[in-house]
Motif scaffolding. Sequence first.
Motif, PDB file in Angstrom:
ATOM      1  N   GLN A 249       7.740  26.361  29.407  1.00 20.77           N
ATOM      2  CA  GLN A 249       7.775  26.498  30.863  1.00 20.77           C
ATOM      3  C   GLN A 249       7.242  27.855  31.299  1.00 20.77           C
TER       4      GLN A 249
ATOM      5  N   MET B  70       9.516   8.203  29.434  1.00 16.26           N
ATOM      6  CA  MET B  70      10.083   9.536  29.293  1.00 16.26           C
ATOM      7  C   MET B  70       9.873  10.331  30.594  1.00 16.26           C
TER       8      MET B  70
ATOM      9  N   TYR C 142      -0.773  12.326  29.392  1.00 15.42           N
ATOM     10  CA  TYR C 142       0.267  11.400  29.826  1.00 15.42           C
ATOM     11  C   TYR C 142       0.081  10.043  29.162  1.00 15.42           C
TER      12      TYR C 142
ATOM     13  N   GLU D 188      10.327  13.422  31.173  1.00 12.79           N
ATOM     14  CA  GLU D 188       9.773  14.752  30.961  1.00 12.79           C
ATOM     15  C   GLU D 188       8.258  14.749  31.058  1.00 12.79           C
ATOM     16  N   ALA D 189       7.642  13.688  30.510  1.00 14.22           N
ATOM     17  CA  ALA D 189       6.179  13.608  30.531  1.00 14.22           C
ATOM     18  C   ALA D 189       5.660  13.499  31.955  1.00 14.22           C
ATOM     19  N   SER D 190       6.362  12.721  32.791  1.00 17.58           N
ATOM     20  CA  SER D 190       5.865  12.583  34.165  1.00 17.58           C
ATOM     21  C   SER D 190       6.051  13.884  34.937  1.00 17.58           C
ATOM     22  N   GLN D 191       7.139  14.651  34.603  1.00 14.48           N
ATOM     23  CA  GLN D 191       7.295  15.951  35.271  1.00 14.48           C
ATOM     24  C   GLN D 191       6.178  16.907  34.882  1.00 14.48           C
ATOM     25  N   GLN D 192       5.824  16.856  33.577  1.00 10.64           N
ATOM     26  CA  GLN D 192       4.744  17.721  33.125  1.00 10.64           C
ATOM     27  C   GLN D 192       3.428  17.343  33.814  1.00 10.64           C
TER      28      GLN D 192
ATOM     29  N   ARG E 296      11.126  21.291  36.402  1.00  7.40           N
ATOM     30  CA  ARG E 296      11.055  21.890  35.063  1.00  7.40           C
ATOM     31  C   ARG E 296      10.740  20.823  34.030  1.00  7.40           C
ATOM     32  N   PHE E 297      10.083  21.246  32.956  1.00  3.61           N
ATOM     33  CA  PHE E 297       9.874  20.320  31.838  1.00  3.61           C
ATOM     34  C   PHE E 297       9.958  21.127  30.556  1.00  3.61           C
ATOM     35  N   GLY E 298      10.398  20.464  29.479  1.00  4.18           N
ATOM     36  CA  GLY E 298      10.321  21.056  28.145  1.00  4.18           C
ATOM     37  C   GLY E 298      11.180  22.287  27.957  1.00  4.18           C
TER      38      GLY E 298
END
Lengths: 148, 235
Positions: free
Chosen positions: B55, A1, A56, A3-7, B48-50
């Motif tokens: 955010q 995913m 993560y 999104e998880a790595s961006q977070q 950006r995420f989520g």
Amino acid sequence: MPEASQQLFNYLIVGGLVFALGTIGFIVRRNLIVMFLCAEMMLQGVSISLVGWGRYHDRLGGQMLVLFMIAVAACEAGVALALIVMLYQKSGKLDVTFWQGVREEGRAAFVDRNVPRELDREDHWPRLTPAGIEPTLDEEAPLHRSRV
Amino acid sequence: MSGGGTWGLILLVTGLFLAIPHSTRRTRNAGGLLITAGIVSILYALPRFGPWFEQLVFWALALLTVGASAAAISMRSPVYAAIWFAVSLLGTAGLLVQQHAQFVGVATMVVYAGAIVVTFLFVVMLAQPEGHETHDRLSWGRLAKPASILAGGTLMALLGSACGAVLNGDIPRAGDGQSLLDDSSELARLGNELFSVHLLAVELVGTLLLVALVGAIALMIHGRERRATREVPDA
């Protein structure tokens, strides 16, 4: 995913910023207590990134490490503050440059003579003006003192 | 790191240079502005995420954490530095809670902000009754401050570029990221793991706390004895 790595990336950056700010503070400041606060700040940066990694990987290991870090930081705070109080009782100063001559037995002393003295321009004592107008005071000047 | 992040880093480092002691009041204000601008542009350059609300909360907490840390290292008075550090701890606790680490967040707040920072303030009040000391108004020499701030900025840039591998998705994940989201049994799972997998470490940490306590007391007593014996030959 993705999104998880961006977070994770976001949290790692924030943790890295806090860690680097703590490093800068530890090197730049001369007050023993503030230097020690900066060491604690570096621990905070590491804990942010550890929890980010734990999220993560979906494991509790990161949180476990942070819990143990908090316990070790508490020990460190106790010992270091006892040390600071003892050093203060011996020297009457919180200035780390007072202790720059500390060394092993039999070694030549390294004393940095280039530690800056106070600049003259920082002594803003009120001056009498000939016109009889009330002089403007620097608010901080009365608080300053050069020794205990 | 992207272009915005690099410019933000440059702004942050310049602001730190202006704000850290050995500065006048005017450069400190300008430094604070530059630091805030730098942090905001770094955060804005992050991917950006989520959903937007998550955010927004992340931006607010990260700005609070990093900004308060920068303020803590640039305050002259150690009391203000300790209080800004406590504010940065609150931000950190918020970030941890946002990562579904509720217990660790609360423990950070209770142990750090509640115990360690208060002990700091006690020591500050014991050691420094009033006013600013010389060493609080001055940093190290003229060359030392820019050099160390430059080194810190380089450290930030290196960390940022090293984290780039995360963004590419090169690092395999051990789980799918769903089990931590189950908030209902969060504490139970944490306790299970703590007292089964890490039982030995828990015992060791307890011993370490005891040793640190004894060590702190021994330091104080030992320091006093030495001072007493040193004063005898003088008399």
